[in-house]
Every structure is written in C-alpha cells, then in structure tokens.
Design an enzyme around this catalytic site. Structure first.
Site, PDB file in Angstrom:
ATOM      1  N   ASP A 128       0.868  -1.169   0.000  1.00  0.00           N
ATOM      2  CA  ASP A 128       0.000   0.000   0.000  1.00  0.00           C
ATOM      3  C   ASP A 128       0.916   1.234   0.000  1.00  0.00           C
ATOM      4  O   ASP A 128       2.151   1.128  -0.006  1.00  0.00           O
ATOM      5  CB  ASP A 128      -0.973  -0.024   1.183  1.00  0.00           C
ATOM      6  CG  ASP A 128      -2.183   0.876   0.923  1.00  0.00           C
ATOM      7  OD1 ASP A 128      -2.143   1.703   0.000  1.00  0.00           O
ATOM      8  OD2 ASP A 128      -3.180   0.761   1.655  1.00  0.00           O
TER       9      ASP A 128
HETATM   10  C1  BGC Z   1      -5.126   3.077   0.205  1.00  0.00           C
HETATM   11  C2  BGC Z   1      -5.375   1.959  -0.762  1.00  0.00           C
HETATM   12  C3  BGC Z   1      -5.325   2.466  -2.179  1.00  0.00           C
HETATM   13  C4  BGC Z   1      -3.991   3.132  -2.411  1.00  0.00           C
HETATM   14  C5  BGC Z   1      -3.815   3.642  -3.823  1.00  0.00           C
HETATM   15  C6  BGC Z   1      -3.896   3.896  -0.171  1.00  0.00           C
HETATM   16  O1  BGC Z   1      -3.806   5.050   0.599  1.00  0.00           O
HETATM   17  O2  BGC Z   1      -4.968   2.552   1.500  1.00  0.00           O
HETATM   18  O3  BGC Z   1      -6.615   1.358  -0.493  1.00  0.00           O
HETATM   19  O4  BGC Z   1      -5.531   1.404  -3.081  1.00  0.00           O
HETATM   20  O5  BGC Z   1      -3.890   4.228  -1.513  1.00  0.00           O
HETATM   21  O6  BGC Z   1      -4.586   4.742  -4.067  1.00  0.00           O
END
Ligand code: BGC
Length: 771
Positions: A305
């Site tokens: 993430d």
């Molecule tokens: C979130 C994810 C997301 C990623 C990309 C992160 O801050 O936790 O769920 O897919 O960003 O945008």
C-alpha cells in the site's frame, strides 16, 4: 478446559502434523505458454530493469494532468518504471484523456524496456476516477443486498469501463472485515462477516477478471484483493493503527476471504498498512510468503500500500533506515512497491542485491509475478485499448445494474406502517444529506475524499434525494436546517443554517423526511473519536420531534452513527448507507412503494458509543445473571442486529429439512426450507443459514453465517430454498492455529427454525483447506 478433551485434541494435532499438509493445487492454473514467455523476457533483463518493474509511481510524479512532463519522461526511461497509479491531476479525468495518457506511457515504457506499463486505479465502486463512468453503491451496500449477482455486476461493469479508459488493473475488492465501526473505511468492505466478504469478493473478482485468469482479455481487468489483512479491526479504531488479532481468529476469520478470492483467481494482492501484534504486515514473511504464496500455491503479484515500505522505517520503526525497510519488505515477499513519489526504492534495492542482502532469486520471483500479470492481461500483445471499442461505457444498461443494486441495498430498519408513503402528503424534506450527490457516493468518488461528487460536471445528471423525491411526490418543501460544506474536505463540519425554519415548515407538513448521517471522507482524514450523530443533526431531529409530526429518518452514512435517542420517536428509519449515483432514485422508488425493500444489515448497528459488537460474539458476552450472590451477567444490547431488515411484505419459513442428524468430516449437509410470501406485495428475501457449535475447546461463537440465497416471491408464492454446508465449514481454528472439527452438537438455523445435528468425529488439519 476439560482435560480429556484437551488430550484428545493434542493427539489429533499430532496426528495431523505427522500426516503432513494436504496436497495443494495451484490457486491459478499454470499456463505453460505464458510461463515460457515470462522466462524469455526475464532472461534478457538487467538488474536495473528488473527493479524498475518492481517500482510503482504516482501519476502526479510523472505528469502534469494527463501530460507527461520532461522530468516524468526521464524518470520512466531511466528507471524503467513498471507501473503507475492514481488519477492524474485533480481527480477524475475523461476516458479520452486517459487513453491518450496511458498509451503515451506505454509507448515510453516499451521504448525503454520493451515492457508495457501496468496502470492501476482505485475503482472500488465502479469507475470512480473516470468522468462519465458508472458509479455503483459502495461495497457495504453491495453486502446488504445479500445477492452475489450485484457484486458480480459491479465487477464486470467496472472492468469494461476501466478498459474503455485503457486501465487494466484496479485496487479492489476490499475484503477487510468491517468489525469496528470507528474504522473510517468500514464502508469500503462487505461488512463484518467472513463469509459475506468471501462470497462477495469472489463474485466481484469473477466479474472483473472473467472466467480465465490466465487470459483476462480486453473487457476484463485484474483485481487486487486488499488490504491483506485484519485492517478493519484497529485497536484504536483509527486508520493505519495496530491490531491485536489472535492467531486463531486471524486464520479463521480474516484470512478466509483472501484465501477464497485468491483461489478464485484474484491476480494481485495489496497489503495492510499497519501491524498485528507488533509485526507490520509489510515485513511478515510468514503471512506473505508462506500463507499466500506457498500454502496457496498462488503465483500472483503482491503490491504494497501507499509508501508502506518506507513506513517500516518512518512509522512502524522496525527498520532503522529506508534501505533496511526495503530489504525487510522484499525479503518478506513484496513484489511491487507503491513507492510512490521517487525512485530511491530502486537505488536502494539495486545496492541491496549487489551487497548480497537480497537474493537475485527473490528479485526474479517478484519480476516473474509482475511479468506474468502483464502477460495474463494481454498487455504485451495489446498494450492499449480504445474508447470506441466500448460503446456501452456509461450507458443505460450499466446504469440499470447500478440502480438495481442500490434498490436492493437499502435497509428498512423500522416502519410503523407509515411507509410506503402516500403521494398526496405534504412532505418536509430536511437534513444535510437531502440534496447532495457527494453524500450518496461517499469517498473514492471522482476524488479521493469524495468531494468531487459535488462538481456539477460529474453529477449534474443524477438525482439527489430531493430531486428524486420530486419525481414521485408533488408536495415537498425542502429546508435543510443543518448543512455541510459540500465543497470542502472538512467533512466533520456541519452548521445550523436554519433549524428554526425547518421546524416552522414542519408544522405545515403532514410528514417529515430527515436525511441525516455523514458527509464523505476516506482513509485517515475520516478518523473520528465520537460516533454519535453530530450535535447539530441531533438538535434538528429533536426540534422536529417537538412538532408532533411523524418523522422518517434516512441514514446516509458510511458507518453506523449512534442514534439511540432519536430511534424511539421515528415512525420509520431507512439506512441507505452509500448507495451511489442512483441512490436518490432508488430511495424515491422504495419510499413510494414502487419498489420493495430487501436489504439486510451486513454489520451490527451499535446502540452505544462504548459498546460495539459483532454478531459472532462469544457466549460470555450475553449471559443472564449467575446464581448466587454476585451479579455476573453480561448484556448484548445493540440497536439492530446483523441481518436485520424489513420489507413491505412478510415471509414465513416452514418445513426445514436437514440431510443429516449426525455427520462426519467429509459430509456435505443439505438444508432445504420453504419460504412463503404471506403479505400483499411482491418481495425479495435473503435467506440466511446460521450454525451454532454448542460446546468446543475454544469458546465458540454464538452464531456463524454459513450460507445465503436471495429469492423473489409474489404474494402467496412459496419457494423451496436449498443450501449446502460442508461439515468442514463448521470447523474453527484452534489455539494452535489448526482447523478443528469437533465431536458434539450443532444447530443449523434459518429464520425462526432450527435443527439439531451431531458431529461424530474430531478432525484436526493444517491450512490450506484446499480440495
Ligand atoms: C489506500 C489503498 C489504495 C492506495 C492507492 C492507499 O492510501 O490505503 O486502499 O488502493 O492508496 O490509491
């Protein structure tokens, strides 16, 4: 613990360990043609190119809007960057702009390394980052339908419309269990239950990827199961803070939906940003490499993430430098780093390989997984798709599916008979959620925090609740009373803009519809320390109560706000949660009686801020007073239980049959039940089958959902609903982390009916439980 049972159990554990783990088929079938292509590409790659493939950058780093900047161009070329994510610019872009942008990116990538890029977007409830695309209800609503078709349809439409914009990958579905309503992402998941999350995620993955994960094709995309795992139960309730899930529960409840989705072919996996019992998931070798890659024999790709390798150093403090964090994460099994702002990850990783701290084998394994995904998506043959090949983009057929899902997702929590509403009534419509597309959609809608849904260019053609009600009711007065700032990301803010005026209007009306709840938010900005409905909104409802007019409460919220002091007075309450762009129309059709309610709560609605609960709690949490002088009781007191939801008709359950009165570990238990519509109107009913294990060596859950089916019945009609439970579904994970089915009595229950049956053998086995 009964000591004899303990000995028996220990013996069974040993027997299982001696016999070794069961043979494991590949979660995704191996395709030899793809494998040889992967090997061929891999053989020609330098270390720099390999590490480049493992690097993912944010679109804003390489582009200004959808125009690639000279700096971005050289970053992509010099570092051979393998993947880019996110909406470029300020939120959603047109599909035309995406097609131009991503095809340019692909051209640069192919020129630089011969390998197409992998573009990923957070299309978590439809094409949330593509202007003109269809937005479905959020996942929590899809769960409330208890109808797998809606999860499948959402996946399929999202895939088609993402490809229309040249996007082959999305970070969805979310299958964290939403078991703590403080968690600001509860609405992104399919609610609190393991089985519902697993079933809905599998259906969505199939919808997204199609039937053959090796050949995903131009109308499908790769899914990304997230966030692995336990993200939904932070101890503090705040986003990205630690959980403390015990081993048995981690495997039995949190791992299951991931296991099911990966075995159903989900091609990628994103990791939980936080830690469990002190170990951040991003460096947990046992979970990433052993459980996922080895035990499931899963050859997909694991992505981090946001910035979460670096966070091992800066936030989690298990690494004492950036470089050490890279070493830990890659050695634990991470394949791609969502870096996302610079290329220092690549520099560090190259040094680590040259120093012998990360092996070339590990790098090759990661790169194989990335290349395999790109081959499976067909990107080497056709890196880009073209909008003109997607005539259904944003069209009526897709919109109808989103509308149908919204209708089935709304939950009628209370009704004293006032609903359906007569069309000639004088209605006062009030509350901060009554006239907003933003609040219907929630976060991840045109922009991250969802405020983009207030922009007319995105949502003008859709109906707010107010606009939709006007199509069915002629005498509506709208006085908001309390309002949010719908263009700001300060979602917690609301203000009294005319409670007095609302009360005055209420006195001239026959009925009040108060649309209350939350403004949109997403992730950490959505943290909140008080789940009470806001003071201003309570003040509004209380003031309206004093008018003596009947009140219908419409709850438009991503997580259950505590409302116990206004529930009693309300004549009807509907939880619409976050129903998306067609939510206003769906609600109007339901309130008028043109459609019937059939949603059920996929979470337990709490009554108090200090007492959150889940439906699969332990018996000791709900005990009558013990005999003797001490008052050792415990009370499970919730506002509405998991599975609660009313209809304009009633259903009667009868003739429950169960194929076994006693069973062994390999048995499949078949259950049938007759469901009759005994009311006056057609309705849909989700039939939920629960099990109860009466006594076990680990204190058992009071109930577990084991199956569900949704049926539609005309008045007077009876249908026999058939469901299956395998004996192994009735097992739990014991203290030692082993699946355990124990001798003893169980109940299966459907509606108000139940059937007792006995398990006649104790069996203990290792994960994976793969047939
Ligand atoms: C979130 C994810 C997301 C990623 C990309 C992160 O801050 O936790 O769920 O897919 O960003 O945008």
């Amino acid at each position: 613990m009964n000591i004899n049972r303990f000995i028996l159990l220990a013996a069974a554990v040993m027997a299982a360990s001696c016999s070794g783990t069961s043979s494991v088929r590949s979660a995704i079938p191996v395709d030899n043609d793809i494998e040889s292509k992967v090997e061929k590409v891999l053989r020609g790659m330098t270390l720099e190119e390999k590490v480049g493939q493992m690097t993912q950058l944010n679109a804003t780093v390489i582009a200004d809007g959808t125009n690639i900047t000279p700096k971005g161009d050289s970053l992509l070329r010099n570092h051979k960057v393998g993947s880019v994510l996110n909406a470029p610019g300020d939120g959603a872009q047109t599909p035309e702009d995406y097609c131009k942008f991503i095809s340019e990116l692909n051209a640069i990538s192919i020129e630089a390394s011969g390998i197409p890029t992998l573009y990923g977007l957070d299309h978590i409830h439809g094409t949330s980052y593509v202007a003109g695309g269809i937005l479905f209800p959020q996942e929590v609503n899809i769960a409330a339908t208890f109808n797998r078709e809606h999860a499948y349809n959402m996946g399929k439409v999202t895939a088609y419309e993402s490809r229309a914009a040249d996007v082959p990958w999305t970070f969805s579905p979310t299958m964290d269990l939403g078991r703590n309503p403080e968690w600001p992402r509860m609405w992104e998941s399919f609610g609190e239950d393991t089985y519902v999350n697993a079933q809905m995620a599998v259906a969505e993955v199939k919808g997204m990827q199609g039937d053959d994960p090796n050949h995903v094709g131009p109308f499908n995309i790769a899914a990304c199961a997230k966030h692995f795992m336990g993200y939904g139960v932070p101890v503090t309730g705040q986003d990205r803070t630690p959980s403390s899930i015990v081993a048995s529960e981690l495997r039995e409840k949190h791992f299951e939906p991931f296991k099911e989705a990966l075995q159903a072919g989900a091609l990628s996996l994103m990791v939980n940003s936080s830690s469990n019992n002190g170990v951040p998931f991003h460096c947990n070798t046992e979970l990433l490499t052993k459980w996922v890659k080895e035990d499931l024999n899963w050859d997909g790709m694991i992505v981090t993430d946001w910035a979460d390798i670096n966070n091992l150093y800066t936030r989690e403090r298990v690494a004492s430098s950036k470089k050490e964090a890279v070493k830990m994460a890659i050695n634990a099994g991470i394949d791609m780093s969502m870096v996302p702002y610079d290329c220092s990850f690549s520099t560090d990783l190259i040094e680590l390989v040259n120093d012998g701290q990360v092996s070339m084998d590990r790098i090759d394994d990661a790169v194989r997984r990335i290349l395999r995904l790109k081959f499976r998506l067909g990107l080497f043959d056709q890196p880009d798709t073209k909008l003109e090949d997607y005539p259904e983009f944003g069209g009526e057929a897709h919109a109808k599916l989103a509308y149908d899902a919204a209708v089935e997702s709304m939950v009628l929590l209370k009704n004293n008979g006032i609903l359906p509403l007569r069309s000639n009534l004088r209605i006062l419509l009030t509350g901060p959620n009554a006239n907003s597309m933003r609040t219907l959609n929630g976060g991840w809608s045109y922009t991250w925090q969802g405020h983009g849904a207030s922009k007319p260019e995105f949502t003008d053609k859709f109906n707010t609740i107010y606009e939709a009600l006007q199509t069915r009711f002629s005498n509506i007065t709208y006085v908001p009373g309390v309002e949010y700032d719908l263009n700001s990301t300060k979602w917690k803010f609301d203000q009294d803009t005319g409670i007095k005026a609302a009360v005055k209007a209420a006195r001239k009306s026959d009925v009040i519809i108060a649309c209350i709840g939350e403004n949109s938010y997403c992730e950490t900005p959505g943290n909140d320390v008080d789940l009470n409905l806001s003071a201003n909104q309570k003040k509004l409802v209380k003031a309206l109560e004093d008018t003596g007019r009947p009140i219908i409460l419409i709850l438009n919220e991503g997580r259950p706000r505590i409302i116990n002091d206004i529930v009693g007075h309300a004549s009807a309450i509907v939880d619409v949660m976050l129903p998306g762009n067609y939510g206003g129309d769906a609600l109007a059709a339901l309130l008028s009686g043109e459609e019937n309610f059939s949603g059920k709560l996929p979470f337990t609605y709490p009554k108090y801020t200090n007492k959150f609960a889940v439906y699969d709690y332990k018996p000791a949490e709900n005990q009558t007073t013990m005999a003797g002088s001490y008052n050792y009781n415990a009370v499970m007191d919730v506002q509405w239980p998991f599975g609660h939801g009313l209809s304009y008709t009633q259903f009667e359950y009868s003739n429950m049959t169960v194929s076994h009165d006693s069973f062994k570990a390999d048995d499949v238990i078949k259950v049938t039940v007759d469901v009759k519509n005994v009311g006056e109107v057609t309705g849909k009913e989700s039939v939920l089958l629960f099990s109860t294990d009466l006594y076990a060596t680990l204190t058992p859950d009071v109930r577990r959902l084991r199956a569900f089916e949704k049926v539609e019945l005309a008045p007077g009609q009876i249908k026999t609903v058939e469901m299956e439970v395998t004996a192994k579904d009735l097992a739990f994970v014991n203290y030692y982390g082993k699946w355990t089915l124990e001798e003893g009595e169980f109940f299966l229950s459907v509606g108000n009916l139940e059937h007792k049956l006995t398990c006649t053998e104790t069996v203990v086995w290792e994960e994976p439980n793969i047939d």
